[in-house]
Design a protein around this motif. Structure first.
Motif, PDB file in Angstrom:
ATOM      1  N   UNK A   1      -9.592  39.725  50.353  1.00 55.01           N
ATOM      2  CA  UNK A   1      -8.683  38.608  50.168  1.00 55.01           C
ATOM      3  C   UNK A   1      -7.589  38.652  51.237  1.00 55.01           C
ATOM      4  N   UNK A   2      -7.179  37.504  51.669  1.00 57.00           N
ATOM      5  CA  UNK A   2      -6.224  37.431  52.781  1.00 57.00           C
ATOM      6  C   UNK A   2      -4.798  37.445  52.244  1.00 57.00           C
ATOM      7  N   UNK A   3      -4.261  38.640  52.042  1.00 63.53           N
ATOM      8  CA  UNK A   3      -2.907  38.787  51.525  1.00 63.53           C
ATOM      9  C   UNK A   3      -1.989  39.169  52.682  1.00 63.53           C
ATOM     10  N   UNK A   4      -0.749  38.710  52.664  1.00 60.97           N
ATOM     11  CA  UNK A   4       0.196  39.073  53.699  1.00 60.97           C
ATOM     12  C   UNK A   4      -0.061  38.376  55.021  1.00 60.97           C
ATOM     13  N   UNK A   5      -0.627  37.201  54.968  1.00 57.30           N
ATOM     14  CA  UNK A   5      -0.982  36.486  56.196  1.00 57.30           C
ATOM     15  C   UNK A   5       0.112  35.531  56.645  1.00 57.30           C
ATOM     16  N   UNK A   6       1.175  35.411  55.865  1.00 58.43           N
ATOM     17  CA  UNK A   6       2.187  34.416  56.174  1.00 58.43           C
ATOM     18  C   UNK A   6       1.883  33.057  55.580  1.00 58.43           C
ATOM     19  N   UNK A   7       0.767  32.949  54.873  1.00 57.70           N
ATOM     20  CA  UNK A   7       0.406  31.691  54.215  1.00 57.70           C
ATOM     21  C   UNK A   7       1.401  31.381  53.100  1.00 57.70           C
ATOM     22  N   UNK A   8       1.758  30.119  52.962  1.00 62.99           N
ATOM     23  CA  UNK A   8       2.663  29.688  51.894  1.00 62.99           C
ATOM     24  C   UNK A   8       1.841  29.460  50.629  1.00 62.99           C
ATOM     25  N   UNK A   9       1.676  30.533  49.858  1.00 64.90           N
ATOM     26  CA  UNK A   9       0.826  30.445  48.665  1.00 64.90           C
ATOM     27  C   UNK A   9       1.407  29.496  47.625  1.00 64.90           C
ATOM     28  N   UNK A  10       2.723  29.450  47.516  1.00 68.30           N
ATOM     29  CA  UNK A  10       3.335  28.559  46.527  1.00 68.30           C
ATOM     30  C   UNK A  10       3.093  27.089  46.901  1.00 68.30           C
ATOM     31  N   UNK A  11       3.006  26.809  48.187  1.00 63.81           N
ATOM     32  CA  UNK A  11       2.663  25.445  48.601  1.00 63.81           C
ATOM     33  C   UNK A  11       1.240  25.106  48.173  1.00 63.81           C
ATOM     34  N   UNK A  12       0.331  26.074  48.286  1.00 60.86           N
ATOM     35  CA  UNK A  12      -1.036  25.835  47.809  1.00 60.86           C
ATOM     36  C   UNK A  12      -1.064  25.648  46.290  1.00 60.86           C
ATOM     37  N   UNK A  13      -0.234  26.414  45.577  1.00 59.01           N
ATOM     38  CA  UNK A  13      -0.153  26.223  44.125  1.00 59.01           C
ATOM     39  C   UNK A  13       0.319  24.803  43.794  1.00 59.01           C
ATOM     40  N   UNK A  14       1.359  24.347  44.491  1.00 63.00           N
ATOM     41  CA  UNK A  14       1.868  22.999  44.219  1.00 63.00           C
ATOM     42  C   UNK A  14       0.816  21.949  44.560  1.00 63.00           C
ATOM     43  N   UNK A  15       0.098  22.173  45.633  1.00 64.41           N
ATOM     44  CA  UNK A  15      -0.956  21.237  46.032  1.00 64.41           C
ATOM     45  C   UNK A  15      -2.054  21.177  44.973  1.00 64.41           C
ATOM     46  N   UNK A  16      -2.444  22.343  44.460  1.00 63.81           N
ATOM     47  CA  UNK A  16      -3.469  22.387  43.402  1.00 63.81           C
ATOM     48  C   UNK A  16      -2.964  21.673  42.152  1.00 63.81           C
ATOM     49  N   UNK A  17      -1.708  21.931  41.787  1.00 66.51           N
ATOM     50  CA  UNK A  17      -1.134  21.282  40.605  1.00 66.51           C
ATOM     51  C   UNK A  17      -1.161  19.762  40.755  1.00 66.51           C
ATOM     52  N   UNK A  18      -0.780  19.256  41.918  1.00 65.81           N
ATOM     53  CA  UNK A  18      -0.761  17.799  42.123  1.00 65.81           C
ATOM     54  C   UNK A  18      -2.166  17.214  42.000  1.00 65.81           C
ATOM     55  N   UNK A  19      -3.133  17.912  42.560  1.00 61.89           N
ATOM     56  CA  UNK A  19      -4.513  17.428  42.470  1.00 61.89           C
ATOM     57  C   UNK A  19      -4.987  17.405  41.022  1.00 61.89           C
ATOM     58  N   UNK A  20      -4.675  18.460  40.264  1.00 62.09           N
ATOM     59  CA  UNK A  20      -5.081  18.504  38.868  1.00 62.09           C
ATOM     60  C   UNK A  20      -4.342  17.458  38.032  1.00 62.09           C
ATOM     61  N   UNK A  21      -3.061  17.247  38.341  1.00 62.87           N
ATOM     62  CA  UNK A  21      -2.278  16.268  37.586  1.00 62.87           C
ATOM     63  C   UNK A  21      -2.747  14.838  37.854  1.00 62.87           C
ATOM     64  N   UNK A  22      -3.423  14.626  38.966  1.00 63.92           N
ATOM     65  CA  UNK A  22      -4.011  13.308  39.204  1.00 63.92           C
ATOM     66  C   UNK A  22      -5.029  12.990  38.106  1.00 63.92           C
ATOM     67  N   UNK A  23      -5.792  13.991  37.692  1.00 63.37           N
ATOM     68  CA  UNK A  23      -6.756  13.818  36.607  1.00 63.37           C
ATOM     69  C   UNK A  23      -6.091  13.880  35.236  1.00 63.37           C
ATOM     70  N   UNK A  24      -5.047  14.708  35.124  1.00 63.69           N
ATOM     71  CA  UNK A  24      -4.443  15.006  33.822  1.00 63.69           C
ATOM     72  C   UNK A  24      -2.925  14.929  33.921  1.00 63.69           C
ATOM     73  N   UNK A  25      -2.339  13.741  33.831  1.00 63.96           N
ATOM     74  CA  UNK A  25      -0.879  13.631  33.944  1.00 63.96           C
ATOM     75  C   UNK A  25      -0.135  14.346  32.820  1.00 63.96           C
ATOM     76  N   UNK A  26      -0.816  14.638  31.720  1.00 62.72           N
ATOM     77  CA  UNK A  26      -0.185  15.352  30.607  1.00 62.72           C
ATOM     78  C   UNK A  26      -0.515  16.848  30.641  1.00 62.72           C
ATOM     79  N   UNK A  27      -0.872  17.351  31.811  1.00 57.55           N
ATOM     80  CA  UNK A  27      -1.312  18.749  31.954  1.00 57.55           C
ATOM     81  C   UNK A  27      -0.250  19.742  31.482  1.00 57.55           C
ATOM     82  N   UNK A  28       1.006  19.510  31.841  1.00 60.93           N
ATOM     83  CA  UNK A  28       2.049  20.463  31.461  1.00 60.93           C
ATOM     84  C   UNK A  28       2.303  20.467  29.957  1.00 60.93           C
ATOM     85  N   UNK A  29       2.023  19.344  29.288  1.00 64.39           N
ATOM     86  CA  UNK A  29       2.221  19.305  27.838  1.00 64.39           C
ATOM     87  C   UNK A  29       1.351  20.340  27.146  1.00 64.39           C
TER      88      UNK A  29
END
Length: 252
Positions: free
Chosen positions: A1-29
């Motif tokens: 796994x590519x750890x410590x590469x300088x990648x903004x992992x939290x940005x990828x998390x936010x991107x994944x969340x936005x994509x999932x919320x497109x399908x499920x706007x009530x996801x956080x509920x």
């Protein structure tokens, strides 16, 4: 796994969340209710198995809500696990395991024999009903007495076809509008991941494993609750619903 590469992992998390919320706007509920029930039934410092964990979505919300918790994430997807491992690198409350839930021996890879809570969301609809019932039996063995299992997923009641059709039409109309506003769908998100220098290789392996997105079954919440009771849980019922989805809670 590519750890410590300088990648903004939290940005990828936010991107994944936005994509999932497109399908499920009530996801956080559903996550809020899930964690409410974890805290109510097994306390503020549970040992949790994040089943089919993906990027670690549940784990992130678990630790924000209950900092004393620990989490084992299990998944087979090398790209999503790369994001998960990058996100939680250095956090000794979190461990990740690569395993195929369709493999009868998957649970032997886990670091613990039992868990206070096994949690999963929008993942097990990849399985058909028969292998899902088998998986529920194994989960029942992993949950300690008094512990909980929760599954938030697409759970369709086939006895209400007109309601289902109306809900589907409305959801897709809203999704079309959000898409026009720039949201990425599932396929487009993976196209972006495939072009990223860190995620390109694990994304290619991911598609070798899974192929394109293919759904299994989406039985009703009542089916899930009944099968969970048959497999060894003492109580099981939905604790959150939307017109198309439900969160089923089972107590050992």
């Amino acid at each position: 796994m590519a750890i410590g590469t300088g990648t903004d992992w939290h940005a990828w998390q936010r991107s994944w969340d936005r994509q999932q919320e497109w399908y499920m706007p009530d996801r956080e509920d559903r996550f809020r209710v899930m964690l409410d029930m974890v805290e109510a039934l097994v306390g503020p410092a549970p040992r949790v198995l994040d089943l089919a964990c993906g990027t670690g979505t549940i784990t992130a919300r678990l630790l924000a809500r209950l900092p004393g918790a620990t989490s084992t994430g299990v998944d087979l997807d090398p790209a999503l696990l790369t994001i998960a491992e990058g996100t939680f690198a250095g956090d000794d409350r979190v461990a990740f395991v690569t395993a195929d839930l369709k493999d009868p021996e998957w649970s032997t890879r886990l670091p613990y024999d039992t868990y206070d809570a096994v949690l999963t969301a929008t993942a097990l609809h990849w399985l058909h009903s028969e292998p899902l019932a088998v998986l529920y039996g194994r989960i029942a063995e992993l949950v300690r007495d008094g512990g909980v299992f929760m599954n938030a997923d697409h759970m369709i009641d086939e006895t209400t076809p007109r309601i289902n059709a109306a809900d589907r039409a409305q959801r897709h109309a809203r999704m079309d509008q959000v898409k026009k506003d720039g949201a990425l769908d599932w396929a487009e998100w993976w196209e972006v991941a495939a072009q990223d220098p860190v995620l390109a290789e694990p994304t290619a392996r991911r598609f070798e494993i899974y192929g394109e997105h293919a759904d299994g079954d989406t039985p009703s919440a009542d089916w899930h609750a009944r099968v969970l009771r048959e497999k060894g849980f003492g109580e099981a019922r939905p604790v959150w619903r939307s017109p198309s989805d439900a969160l089923v809670l089972a107590v050992k």
